[in-house]
Structure formats: C-alpha cells, structure tokens
Design a protein around this motif. Sequence first.
Motif, short mmCIF file in Angstrom:
data_model
loop_
_atom_site.label_atom_id
_atom_site.label_comp_id
_atom_site.label_asym_id
_atom_site.label_seq_id
_atom_site.Cartn_x
_atom_site.Cartn_y
_atom_site.Cartn_z
N SER A 174 40.49 15.53 -13.66
CA SER A 174 40.01 16.36 -12.84
C SER A 174 38.61 16.28 -12.36
O SER A 174 38.19 15.60 -11.46
CB SER A 174 40.61 17.56 -12.74
OG SER A 174 40.19 18.65 -11.68
N ALA A 175 37.92 16.88 -13.44
CA ALA A 175 36.31 17.04 -13.06
C ALA A 175 35.76 16.95 -14.43
O ALA A 175 36.12 18.18 -15.24
CB ALA A 175 35.86 18.16 -12.20
N VAL A 176 34.84 16.37 -14.81
CA VAL A 176 34.45 16.36 -16.36
C VAL A 176 32.72 16.07 -16.03
O VAL A 176 32.30 15.42 -15.26
CB VAL A 176 34.95 15.46 -17.50
CG1 VAL A 176 36.24 15.69 -17.67
CG2 VAL A 176 34.69 13.94 -17.01
N HIS A 177 31.98 16.50 -17.08
CA HIS A 177 30.64 15.99 -17.27
C HIS A 177 30.41 15.95 -18.76
O HIS A 177 30.96 16.36 -19.71
CB HIS A 177 29.60 17.13 -16.68
CG HIS A 177 29.86 18.46 -17.32
ND1 HIS A 177 30.81 19.59 -17.05
CD2 HIS A 177 29.01 19.11 -18.37
CE1 HIS A 177 30.57 20.43 -17.93
NE2 HIS A 177 29.41 20.34 -18.73
N GLY A 178 29.34 15.10 -18.90
CA GLY A 178 29.21 14.72 -20.48
C GLY A 178 27.68 14.08 -20.67
O GLY A 178 27.05 13.67 -19.59
N GLU A 179 27.67 13.42 -21.99
CA GLU A 179 26.59 12.69 -22.15
C GLU A 179 26.72 11.80 -23.27
O GLU A 179 27.56 12.23 -24.32
CB GLU A 179 25.40 13.55 -22.34
CG GLU A 179 25.48 14.50 -23.64
CD GLU A 179 24.18 15.09 -23.70
OE1 GLU A 179 23.48 15.12 -24.83
OE2 GLU A 179 23.79 15.97 -22.75
N TYR A 180 26.04 10.60 -23.19
CA TYR A 180 26.13 9.65 -24.54
C TYR A 180 24.63 9.80 -25.03
O TYR A 180 23.83 10.03 -24.25
CB TYR A 180 26.48 8.07 -23.86
CG TYR A 180 27.81 7.97 -23.21
CD1 TYR A 180 28.92 7.56 -24.15
CD2 TYR A 180 28.06 8.23 -21.94
CE1 TYR A 180 30.08 7.19 -23.51
CE2 TYR A 180 29.28 7.83 -21.32
CZ TYR A 180 30.31 7.30 -22.03
OH TYR A 180 31.34 7.29 -21.55
N GLU A 181 24.88 9.46 -26.12
CA GLU A 181 23.41 9.16 -27.03
C GLU A 181 23.88 8.12 -27.87
O GLU A 181 24.83 8.09 -28.87
CB GLU A 181 22.98 10.47 -27.72
CG GLU A 181 22.25 11.53 -26.58
CD GLU A 181 21.83 12.84 -27.53
OE1 GLU A 181 21.68 12.78 -28.58
OE2 GLU A 181 21.85 13.84 -26.76
N ALA A 182 22.79 7.30 -28.09
CA ALA A 182 23.09 6.10 -28.99
C ALA A 182 21.56 5.40 -29.42
O ALA A 182 21.02 5.48 -28.65
CB ALA A 182 23.74 4.88 -28.12
N LEU A 183 21.80 4.99 -30.70
CA LEU A 183 20.75 4.18 -31.33
C LEU A 183 20.80 2.69 -31.22
O LEU A 183 21.88 2.15 -31.54
CB LEU A 183 20.56 4.73 -32.52
CG LEU A 183 19.86 6.21 -32.77
CD1 LEU A 183 19.91 6.51 -34.25
CD2 LEU A 183 18.55 6.35 -32.28
N ASP A 184 19.86 1.86 -30.78
CA ASP A 184 19.97 0.62 -30.59
C ASP A 184 19.62 0.17 -32.37
O ASP A 184 19.19 0.86 -33.15
CB ASP A 184 19.11 -0.28 -29.83
CG ASP A 184 17.79 -0.23 -29.93
OD1 ASP A 184 17.07 0.42 -30.73
OD2 ASP A 184 17.22 -0.47 -28.69
N ALA A 185 19.81 -1.22 -32.63
CA ALA A 185 19.29 -1.72 -33.77
C ALA A 185 17.93 -1.74 -34.10
O ALA A 185 17.63 -1.61 -35.35
CB ALA A 185 19.54 -3.39 -33.81
N HIS A 186 16.84 -1.22 -33.24
CA HIS A 186 15.35 -1.11 -33.76
C HIS A 186 15.04 0.55 -33.68
O HIS A 186 13.88 0.83 -33.86
CB HIS A 186 14.65 -1.86 -32.48
CG HIS A 186 14.91 -3.19 -32.32
ND1 HIS A 186 14.40 -4.20 -33.26
CD2 HIS A 186 15.62 -3.95 -31.49
CE1 HIS A 186 14.69 -5.32 -32.79
NE2 HIS A 186 15.57 -5.22 -31.61
#
Length: 74
Positions: A43-55
Amino acid sequence: MKVLSIILLAVVLLVGLVAGRPNEIIDVDTDAFEHEQKGVAGSAVHGEYEALDAHGNEYEVKYVADHLGFRLVD
C-alpha cells in the motif's frame, strides 16, 4: 523471449509475496548492510538502506513507495 518470461515470473512472485503478507515490514541489519521499512506493504511504505562498500564508504538511500510509485527522498 526467455528473459521476458523470467522477468514476468519474478514480478508475479513478488506481487504474490506482497499480497500474501500485506503487513510484512523489512528490518535487516548486518555488518555491511541495513534496510528498514515501515508502513503497510503493498500500500504505502517508507524506508532506508545503508550500506558499506569495500573501501568503508557508507551510503544511505531513503525512499517512499506508494500509489505514486517509488521515489527517493531527502
């Protein structure tokens, strides 16, 4: 044609998962990745991604997904 069939199958499976569990909210937390999502799935969502790269650089993406589609927010 085979690629189109695979994409169609993936979409059908995804819709089935959302329809089968309309209140499912995502909360994943690992050493290099985090994803939180709140709202009503399908229906309706909100969110966030957080990620670390190889460096070791951290990236964050916030979004809203509703009747207007998927959008990034500040």
